[in-house]
Design a protein around this motif. Structure first.
Motif, short mmCIF file in Angstrom:
data_model
loop_
_atom_site.label_atom_id
_atom_site.label_comp_id
_atom_site.label_asym_id
_atom_site.label_seq_id
_atom_site.Cartn_x
_atom_site.Cartn_y
_atom_site.Cartn_z
N ALA A 63 -57.97 2.27 9.41
CA ALA A 63 -57.10 3.24 9.70
C ALA A 63 -57.01 3.55 11.11
O ALA A 63 -58.00 3.72 11.88
CB ALA A 63 -57.82 4.71 8.91
N LEU A 64 -55.58 3.74 11.51
CA LEU A 64 -55.31 3.87 12.96
C LEU A 64 -54.81 5.24 13.05
O LEU A 64 -53.82 5.61 12.40
CB LEU A 64 -54.50 2.77 13.45
N PHE A 65 -55.35 6.03 13.90
CA PHE A 65 -54.98 7.43 14.35
C PHE A 65 -54.43 7.37 15.73
O PHE A 65 -54.74 6.57 16.57
CB PHE A 65 -56.18 8.36 14.00
N ARG A 66 -53.56 8.42 15.78
CA ARG A 66 -52.98 8.63 17.28
C ARG A 66 -53.26 10.23 17.46
O ARG A 66 -52.49 10.96 16.88
CB ARG A 66 -51.56 8.37 17.62
N HIS A 67 -54.05 10.58 18.47
CA HIS A 67 -54.34 11.87 18.69
C HIS A 67 -54.20 12.02 20.14
O HIS A 67 -54.89 11.37 21.03
CB HIS A 67 -55.66 12.14 18.18
N GLN A 68 -53.38 13.12 20.67
CA GLN A 68 -53.22 13.27 22.04
C GLN A 68 -52.84 11.84 23.02
O GLN A 68 -53.38 11.61 24.00
CB GLN A 68 -54.16 14.04 22.68
N SER A 69 -51.93 11.06 22.28
CA SER A 69 -51.46 10.11 22.81
C SER A 69 -52.68 9.01 22.99
O SER A 69 -52.43 7.72 23.58
CB SER A 69 -50.86 10.12 24.38
N THR A 70 -53.68 9.17 22.30
CA THR A 70 -54.82 8.00 22.43
C THR A 70 -54.92 7.50 20.88
O THR A 70 -54.64 8.37 19.93
CB THR A 70 -55.88 8.60 22.86
#
Length: 100
Positions: free
Chosen positions: A28-35
């Motif tokens: 699972a790849l997540f993007r949170h606050q550009s990270t």
């Protein structure tokens, strides 16, 4: 371990997730606050798809039974116990790579 290309960084908006199969594993790849963060994509409880869960800050909630994990550490939010493996991510020339 080896670096594998996952996607373009533009393919994932902030606060979104996507599931990938890499080296025989579900990620699972997540993007949170550009990270970008990558963890095991299968819930440790009963195998729910974490990339389809609700993301609130660094916390993802499994859509099947509500188990919650910190996407930065892989720890269960309630118990603090390490439950998911985390993977190193690098963004190179707008491409997202995972070390698995």
């Amino acid at each position: 371990m080896a670096w594998n290309l996952l996607c373009s960084s533009a393919e994932l908006a902030d606060s979104e997730a996507r599931e990938f199969c890499v080296a025989g594993r579900v990620i699972a790849l997540f993007r949170h606050q550009s990270t970008f963060y990558a963890v095991d994509g299968i819930c440790a409880h009963q195998g729910g798809p974490l990339a389809k869960g609700q993301l609130d800050g660094n916390c993802v909630t499994c859509p099947w039974h509500g188990w919650q994990y910190d996407i930065a550490s892989g720890k269960n939010v309630l118990t603090g116990k390490q439950m998911l493996e985390c993977f190193a991510i690098e963004v190179r020339d707008s491409q997202v790579w995972i070390d698995i």
